[in-house]
Design a protein around this motif. Sequence first.
Motif, mmCIF file in Angstrom:
data_model
loop_
_atom_site.group_PDB
_atom_site.id
_atom_site.type_symbol
_atom_site.label_atom_id
_atom_site.label_comp_id
_atom_site.label_asym_id
_atom_site.label_seq_id
_atom_site.Cartn_x
_atom_site.Cartn_y
_atom_site.Cartn_z
ATOM 1 N N THR A 28 4.101 -11.081 4.442
ATOM 2 C CA THR A 28 4.961 -11.232 5.615
ATOM 3 C C THR A 28 4.098 -11.676 6.800
ATOM 4 O O THR A 28 2.872 -11.562 6.782
ATOM 5 N N ARG A 29 4.775 -12.208 7.805
ATOM 6 C CA ARG A 29 4.116 -12.592 9.051
ATOM 7 C C ARG A 29 4.675 -11.732 10.166
ATOM 8 O O ARG A 29 5.890 -11.677 10.339
ATOM 9 N N GLU A 30 3.790 -11.104 10.924
ATOM 10 C CA GLU A 30 4.206 -10.255 12.044
ATOM 11 C C GLU A 30 3.791 -10.933 13.343
ATOM 12 O O GLU A 30 2.608 -11.037 13.649
ATOM 13 N N LEU A 38 0.037 -11.668 12.568
ATOM 14 C CA LEU A 38 -0.733 -10.874 11.605
ATOM 15 C C LEU A 38 -0.193 -11.164 10.215
ATOM 16 O O LEU A 38 1.015 -11.210 10.012
ATOM 17 N N THR A 39 -1.081 -11.301 9.240
ATOM 18 C CA THR A 39 -0.612 -11.479 7.878
ATOM 19 C C THR A 39 -1.668 -10.948 6.904
ATOM 20 O O THR A 39 -2.534 -10.179 7.302
ATOM 21 N N ASN A 40 -1.585 -11.335 5.645
ATOM 22 C CA ASN A 40 -2.564 -10.874 4.664
ATOM 23 C C ASN A 40 -2.757 -11.930 3.586
ATOM 24 O O ASN A 40 -2.092 -12.968 3.592
ATOM 25 N N ARG A 41 -3.657 -11.668 2.679
ATOM 26 C CA ARG A 41 -4.147 -12.699 1.754
ATOM 27 C C ARG A 41 -3.230 -12.981 0.564
ATOM 28 O O ARG A 41 -3.544 -13.836 -0.270
ATOM 29 N N SER A 42 -2.102 -12.301 0.459
ATOM 30 C CA SER A 42 -1.205 -12.579 -0.667
ATOM 31 C C SER A 42 -0.668 -14.009 -0.574
ATOM 32 O O SER A 42 -0.208 -14.449 0.477
ATOM 33 N N TYR A 110 1.936 -2.768 9.459
ATOM 34 C CA TYR A 110 1.950 -2.676 10.920
ATOM 35 C C TYR A 110 2.457 -3.973 11.525
ATOM 36 O O TYR A 110 2.242 -5.051 10.976
ATOM 37 N N THR A 111 3.097 -3.855 12.660
ATOM 38 C CA THR A 111 3.581 -5.034 13.383
ATOM 39 C C THR A 111 3.344 -4.814 14.877
ATOM 40 O O THR A 111 3.341 -3.661 15.332
ATOM 41 N N PRO A 112 3.101 -5.895 15.632
ATOM 42 C CA PRO A 112 2.888 -5.723 17.069
ATOM 43 C C PRO A 112 4.074 -5.011 17.732
ATOM 44 O O PRO A 112 5.233 -5.332 17.455
#
Lengths: 233, 233
Positions: A28-30, A38-42, A110-112
Amino acid sequence: EIFAAIEAYFSEKRDFSGKKVLVTAGATRERIDDVRYLTNRSTGKMGYAVAAAAARRGAEVTLVSGITGLPAPKGVNRITAESAEDMFQEVTRRFDEMDLVVKAAAVADYTPASPMVGKMKKGGDFALELVRTKDILAELGARKERQVLVGFAAESAELERYARDKLRRKNLDLIAANDISRQDIGFASDENCLHLYFADGRSVQIEKCEKEQAAERLLDYAAELLEQKGRQS
Amino acid sequence: EIFAAIEAYFSEKRDFSGKKVLVTAGATRERIDDVRYLTNRSTGKMGYAVAAAAARRGAEVTLVSGITGLPAPKGVNRITAESAEDMFQEVTRRFDEMDLVVKAAAVADYTPASPMVGKMKKGGDFALELVRTKDILAELGARKERQVLVGFAAESAELERYARDKLRRKNLDLIAANDISRQDIGFASDENCLHLYFADGRSVQIEKCEKEQAAERLLDYAAELLEQKGRQS
């Protein structure tokens, strides 16, 4: 060649025929602002492989996916969910009608707290306030009736302990754990190695293989669980 | 058809023949831990289009790129830079030998102060401490001698004011600004609309067009600037 193709066609398992399967995939994108997030490597490869395999095996598949560069698998209904909140909405409103849910997405924890409209202007160093997102798996686990619920765990240490703990806390039927400290498998790789832990205490390892094969193996176990639940009800 | 192909071949501009061009493209990733990171919506398309066009026009092109899903353009030497710090190193150590630098990358302005090894365990809400990254453009602007230096500005408001201010502060020769409040152009789109502001006060607008065309037009202006500098030295 023709005979081989015919043979392959008829030997293909159609063990998910009549089943409704929901798969989540990708990161997901936050939003921090209209530019930054914010995101991750998936990359979504594992979830997409599961969705494609379930469709080939006869399931009616809904794929709730983060933004990825991947094409939608053949015969799959893909829905894009950008943020953790979007994914929570898209997954929970479809849950009741499903037979099997495989949550392969890497949803942000977590999200802003206060995403900005427009583009934040640079200033000095600062602290970005982050708040917890809703826990989709825990929600599904709590609502689960006849569904088979499969989760994933990406761990860098104490794989079994964390995976079994997550399985129990979230009321899953099966959890597929992978060791993200290994560079040769997992995130952005075409291969994976999955450690499966079942609610009944069993465990199985799917050795390092292409994600397509890992998806097929995972569905073999999910099919068993579906059959068990069918017998019970 | 054959004649058309031959004509197209010979009519292609080779105005960057003998020139060394460095292009940066894409978003950087700033690690929070081994799984999570901060990034932005740049996909690298604009920078890749500039690199590809410069190579077609005869330049020796180095493309310093964030992690993208894009294939390396033909005839371009691509170097991957994951973080803003990586990009700073890869760009600054090559700067002196370059004739033209086009900085199309969306480099993070902020990076986590203390990235974690492994995967951070979830807890309550928290504040992520962020610190400023090194300013690559300002560094290049300060070191600039014979080079032509082209920057980009993505703005959601007061495009001209912010772009001209950035041009001046960072000692650029040309800045290409785009309006990110428009949904039809810019990030992840195949089209762009660029407002060009020059150090000598001129401005030009490149109307909405394919990024490939926008790249060609941008290089036309960069070629002029290279010629002017050549006459001066």
